[in-house]
Design an enzyme around this catalytic site. Structure first.
Site, PDB file in Angstrom:
ATOM      1  CG  ASP A  63      -0.028  -0.126   2.515  1.00 30.65           C
ATOM      2  OD1 ASP A  63       0.170  -1.259   2.976  1.00 30.65           O
ATOM      3  OD2 ASP A  63       0.484   0.894   3.021  1.00 30.65           O
TER       4      ASP A  63
ATOM      5  CG  ASP B 260       1.416   4.860   5.720  1.00 27.16           C
ATOM      6  OD1 ASP B 260       0.782   3.982   6.334  1.00 27.16           O
ATOM      7  OD2 ASP B 260       1.903   5.842   6.285  1.00 27.16           O
TER       8      ASP B 260
HETATM    9  N1  LIG Z   1       1.112   1.286   5.751  1.00 22.85           N
HETATM   10  C1  LIG Z   1       1.605   0.437   6.655  1.00 22.85           C
HETATM   11  N2  LIG Z   1       1.991   0.885   7.869  1.00 22.85           N
HETATM   12  C2  LIG Z   1       2.516   0.025   8.763  1.00 22.85           C
HETATM   13  N3  LIG Z   1       2.651  -1.291   8.569  1.00 22.85           N
HETATM   14  C3  LIG Z   1       2.270  -1.761   7.376  1.00 22.85           C
HETATM   15  N4  LIG Z   1       2.278  -3.020   6.888  1.00 22.85           N
HETATM   16  C4  LIG Z   1       1.779  -2.979   5.649  1.00 22.85           C
HETATM   17  N5  LIG Z   1       1.433  -1.711   5.309  1.00 22.85           N
HETATM   18  C5  LIG Z   1       1.722  -0.940   6.375  1.00 22.85           C
END
Ligand SMILES: Nc1ncnc2[nH]cnc12
Ligand SMILES: CSC[C@H]1O[C@H](OP(=O)(O)O)[C@H](O)[C@@H]1O
Length: 290
Positions: free
Chosen positions: A209, A211
């Site tokens: 992703d 974030d």
């Molecule tokens: N955006 C994110 N923040 C923290 N841990 C994660 N693991 C996978 N995506 C994450």
């Protein structure tokens, strides 16, 4: 059989490995606490493999409460010579799109209050964390991803956050300013502890992703992480299998095998017997010399 025993730490979405031959889940006790699960022991080609799901089978354990000391100690007791850790990470860089693999080469540790060392009163030691991962394992992991048909970026800085909530947008933007490129909740203190245990460690991260730092982007949620992990799980398993199968038969020594040389500072006659007993697996090599 070769002289490699590879510990694989499986992250979110990777709770077992099908390619293991003669696989058996075996409980391993640790004086540091309860490891996340039993260890799946078996072989892949000429390599012994010890697989530990970081959050336990069924993802029972949260990043803040899983016992990283017990996990690393148990892998050491299980005979591991090296560790390949797998993690799902958020991307803090436009260039690292979901689906891409990344080998991590630096960390910024922003976790809070997790036991982060095997050493302390009665047996004080300071290892170097300047170069926190094993370069040869990282390069080998990147090659295995490419050979499996995936894309892999070599070298990224991982921000370890406490969680379990994901970051605020302001935090996400701040971490980008700090120079972090991917974000997760688990690789610290795991990587520190592996170094103290004299276990060469590499972290193969899978971007799931963006974030929440992008101006017009949605914020990450678990469904997004899981969906991306499921899309890539087969590739991750294949990469782990190729990683093992393509290791050379002979394991030449790594300087990390001797990370505790010159690290212990407590005078031999001031060392605590209880502390030393708990350190039998982690520091037995240097304790027996002291
Ligand atoms: N955006 C994110 N923040 C923290 N841990 C994660 N693991 C996978 N995506 C994450
Ligand atoms: C399921 S989203 C957050 C979760 O995923 C990552 O776990 P791991 O590093 O074990 O793959 C992240 O660190 C969080 O624990």
């Amino acid at each position: 059989m070769s002289d490699w025993t590879i510990g694989i730490i499986g992250g979110s979405g990777l709770y077992a490995i099908d390619a293991l031959e003669d696989a058996q889940w075996i409980p391993v006790q640790s004086p540091w606490g309860a490891p996340s699960d039993e260890i799946l022991c078996g072989t892949i080609g000429h390599v012994r493999v010890r697989f530990l799901p970081r959050h336990g089978r069924g993802h029972r354990l949260a990043p803040s409460t899983l016992d990283a000391r017990a996990n690393i100690d148990a892998l050491k007791r299980a005979g591991c010579t090296d560790i390949l850790a797998i993690s799902a990470v958020g991307s803090l860089s436009e260039d690292l799109a979901p689906g891409r693999f990344v080998t991590v080469d630096q960390f910024i540790d922003n976790t809070k209050g997790r036991p982060a060392s095997f050493f302390g009163d009665g047996f004080v030691a300071h290892v170097s964390m300047a170069d926190p991962v094993c370069d040869r394992l990282s390069k080998h992991a990147a090659k295995a991803v490419l050979a499996s048909g995936g894309d892999c970026t070599e070298g990224a800085t991982y921000l370890a956050m406490e969680g379990p909530q994901f970051s605020t947008r302001a935090e996400s933007r701040l971490y980008r300013h700090w120079g972090a490129e991917v974000i997760g909740m688990t690789a610290m203190p795991e990587a520190r502890l592996a170094r103290e245990a004299e276990l060469p460690y590499a972290l193969l991260a899978m971007v799931t992703d963006y974030d929440c730092w992008r101006e017009d982007g949605d914020a990450v949620d678990v469904a997004q992480v899981v969906a991306q992990m499921q899309d890539n799980a087969e590739l991750a398993r294949k990469a782990v299998e190729l990683f093992c199968r393509s290791l050379p038969r002979q394991r030449t020594p790594s300087p990390i095998d001797r990370a505790l040389d010159n690290a212990v500072i407590t005078a031999p006659d001031k060392r605590d017997r209880g502390a030393m007993a708990r350190l039998d697996a982690i520091a037995g090599r240097v304790i027996s010399q002291g």
